[in-house]
Design an enzyme around this catalytic site. Structure first.
Site, mmCIF file in Angstrom:
data_model
loop_
_atom_site.group_PDB
_atom_site.id
_atom_site.type_symbol
_atom_site.label_atom_id
_atom_site.label_comp_id
_atom_site.label_asym_id
_atom_site.label_seq_id
_atom_site.Cartn_x
_atom_site.Cartn_y
_atom_site.Cartn_z
ATOM 1 N N CYS B 161 0.798 -1.230 0.000
ATOM 2 C CA CYS B 161 0.000 0.000 0.000
ATOM 3 C C CYS B 161 0.831 1.281 0.000
ATOM 4 C CB CYS B 161 -0.973 -0.040 1.169
ATOM 5 S SG CYS B 161 -1.964 -1.551 1.103
ATOM 6 N N HIS B 289 -2.855 7.936 6.331
ATOM 7 C CA HIS B 289 -3.050 6.630 5.699
ATOM 8 C C HIS B 289 -4.449 6.151 6.113
ATOM 9 C CE1 HIS B 289 -2.059 3.041 3.631
ATOM 10 N NE2 HIS B 289 -2.079 2.275 4.698
ATOM 11 N N HIS B 323 -9.869 2.004 0.445
ATOM 12 C CA HIS B 323 -8.413 1.860 0.458
ATOM 13 C C HIS B 323 -8.004 1.311 -0.907
ATOM 14 C CE1 HIS B 323 -4.374 1.253 1.368
ATOM 15 N NE2 HIS B 323 -4.435 0.471 2.431
#
Lengths: 262, 399
Positions: B161, B289, B323
């Protein structure tokens, strides 16, 4: 032209289990006996992680630990670049197999080991190294691309960088779509300045012309695995000096000149 | 470091096609998350789905690259006049001096997953399944280089990620070493069974739209997205902003759980500030994040309070886009740029009750105000951390 220094290296492939042995084969002083590689867990990994470690992590870290002992890794704290065209073929196979069920399934360990940067993650855990790592892919040109990027990082940051390049064969049925003949990994510890440890100076530039090939049987290994495209460089390192042209993007070549430091 | 200038950018996500659609959704507080409908997946969850990819086949000459991920990449490249901007970039620098660096976590793996479900009785994969041009990680960068006719250094970055945040750092290094004069950076990740069921097996997927920083948060909503940006050493007419700094680190702690005190995140943010020559007080807004897993949001909050104290406005925009994994870095970099260009600090969408243990200032209401500098965090499995700092086109952080 990009210039940098090689301070240590490692190699793992069938019949090439460490650098001193591989160097003899590459100089023609020993035969290449390509016995199937037994991928034991690297010494570097903590006992708790050894059992769970995947083939790609074992292969990559066994090359890495030749180039850099745990003590040296903690002292130097190099950044690391992991370059691999295919990542972990066995995990891809197992995950796709599980996901093909009704309903689809996945396993937590398989999933977290499936990320392309799993070997990088285990490497940083094993060496308690907070420095950055990256994990890249560039198909058949992954080795030369990784080397050129690692060189850029060495030059731009003036810090040591460990380049680990690895690829492994796919199990069936993916092997029918993508043939990798045998596992291969190399690790190069690169530095911006010459030191007592330096083995060779590497000069890199882009060029044209036919790529450097090996004599058989090593040529089959070179062609059969993107990471083994490193072999012509390893061969001139084994004989202390020389030049080679490795396949690079857009029909170009990475021209490497090796000059010995000791 | 000497900043890099951002000449253009573009994005496609669950918020729509192009920068204007994203900005409109951010301003309206309108989430792109919807219940999962993605056969053969059958999970009770919400996703950030990109509509209409079934109507976006690749051009015939690139048909070998056919997969959902490359379709998404091309769709984004066709927004915001991005292809025309790249044509001008090619003119300025020459095709061989422009790097292409693209992040992804899973590339076109969906094709392989579906091919496995269609194996014949002998266990063989379908004849027409092209693994090398779709699933292989470098398929993405190969496809984008061909589409944009660029021939400089090129590779796919795949660090879970953090992938498409790290491409900014890689571009800076390649330029600093003289290997290119400009770069197209980006990230593309698309829905697939591997990430849906993989995160589900780790019990990290929420059954409801994700709720970052909420006391009841219980996991992520997966999203798909593509985004690209052009980076150059010097500003051009119409430059949008600047990359002022970047910082990277490794947790060296655990493969899928962040360090509880966010030590790796602290190092990445401090490194980004140091490279930019900025103090923590110079940052106006932090795009977190903020995945909405219990452990990520808690450790990130600790890291933020360690580096910034408790007053810097923060929010996660995962409640809008989901996400987007390997595309999260670029998607949120573009959100950061939009915040600066349009004077916006988005609220933490879907956060109903702020976790009482949090020390940082999580925005529960959107703010319309001058935003000069934004720090954006991206953290990935394997403990891979990357923080980026963006500024406006006329920013001069270093003396």
């Amino acid at each position: 032209m990009t210039t940098l220094y090689l301070d240590n290296l490692g190699v793992v492939a069938p019949g090439l289990s460490d650098w001193p042995g591989a160097a003899k084969v590459l100089r023609g002083e020993a035969d290449h006996l390509a016995e199937p590689l037994k991928l034991t867990a690297p010494e570097l990994l903590p006992a708790t992680e050894r059992r769970r470690s995947s083939d790609s992590t074992r292969l990559a870290l066994r090359a890495a630990e030749q180039a850099l002992s745990l003590e040296a890794a903690q002292r130097l704290q190099p950044a690391a670049v992991f370059s691999s065209a295919y990542g972990d073929p066995t995990i891809t196979h197992k995950l796709c197999e599980l996901l093909s069920g009704t309903p689809p399934m996945a396993s937590p360990t398989l999933f977290h080991n499936s990320v392309h940067n799993a070997p990088a993650g285990y490497w940083s855990i094993a060496t308690a190294n907070p420095m950055t790592t990256t994990s890249i892919a560039a198909g058949d040109e992954s080795f030369a691309t990784g080397l050129l990027y690692a060189a850029a990082q060495v030059v731009a940051e003036q810090r040591p960088v460990l380049l680990i390049s690895y690829d492994l064969p796919y199990p069936k049925p993916l092997s029918e779509k993508c043939e990798v003949s045998a596992p291969f990994a190399s690790a190069l510890l690169l530095s911006h300045q010459a030191s007592a440890q330096s083995i060779a100076q590497l000069s890199l530039s882009l060029d044209k012309g036919p790529e450097t090939i090996m004599d058989l049987p090593l040529e089959s290994l070179r062609r059969g695995n993107p990471a083994a495209r490193a072999l012509p460089l390893l061969a001139i390192l084994a004989s202390a000096s020389g030049e080679c042209l490795l396949p690079y993007l857009a029909e170009q070549r990475l021209h490497i000149t090796v000059t010995p430091c000791r | 470091m000497k900043p890099l200038h951002i000449s253009a950018y573009t994005t496609v996500s669950a918020l729509g096609r192009g920068n204007a659609a994203m900005l409109e959704a951010l301003r309206a507080g309108k989430s792109g998350l919807q219940p999962l409908h993605f056969p053969p997946a059958e999970l009770k969850t919400y996703v950030g789905f990109v509509e209409g990819l079934e109507h976006e086949p690749l051009p015939e000459e690139l048909a070998a690259f056919e997969c959902r991920n490359n379709r998404l990449a091309r769709l984004a490249l066709r927004q915001d006049d991005f292809e025309q901007q790249v044509a001008a970039l090619r003119e300025r620098h020459g095709a061989s001096r422009v790097a292409v660096l693209i992040g992804t976590s899973t590339s076109g793996i969906l094709n392989t997953e579906l091919a496995f479900r269609r194996r014949n009785e002998a266990g063989e994969l379908p004849v027409e399944f092209d693994f090398v041009h779709s699933h292989q990680l470098s398929s993405l960068v190969d496809f984008v280089r061909r589409l944009l006719q660029l021939q400089g250094p090129g590779f796919t970055v795949s660090t879970a990620c953090s992938s498409s945040a790290k491409v900014f750092a890689d571009a800076w290094r390649l330029m600093a070493a003289g290997l290119c004069d400009a770069a197209v950076v980006g990230g593309v990740d698309s829905l697939c069974l591997t990430t849906l069921y993989g995160f589900n097996s780790l019990e990290l997927v929420s059954a409801e739209p994700c709720r970052p920083a909420d006391s009841q948060r219980n996991g992520i909503s997966i999203g798909e997205a593509a985004g690209f940006a052009i980076l150059e050493r010097e500003p051009v007419e119409g430059s949008r902003g600047q990359l002022l700094g970047f910082g990277e680190s490794s947790d060296a702690y655990h493969m899928s759980t962040p360090h509880p005190d966010g030590l790796g995140a602290v190092e990445a943010m401090q490194a980004a500030l140091a490279r930019a020559g900025l103090a923590s007080s110079d940052i106006d807004y932090i795009n977190l994040h903020g995945t909405a897993t219990p452990s990520n949001d808690r450790s990130e909050d600790r890291a933020i309070t360690t580096v910034f104290g408790t007053n810097t406005p923060c929010s996660s925009t995962k409640g809008w886009t989901g996400h987007t994994l390997g595309a999260a870095g670029i998607t949120e970099a573009i959100i950061a740029m939009q915040c600066i260009e349009h004077g916006l600090m988005p609220a933490s969408l879907n956060t109903r009750q702020l976790d009482p243990d949090f020390g940082s200032t999580i925005l529960l209401e959107q703010r319309e105000t001058t935003v000069n500098r934004v720090l954006s965090n991206s953290f990935g499995f394997g403990g891979s951390n990357c923080s980026l700092i963006f500024g406006g086109r006329n920013d001069h952080p270093l003396p």
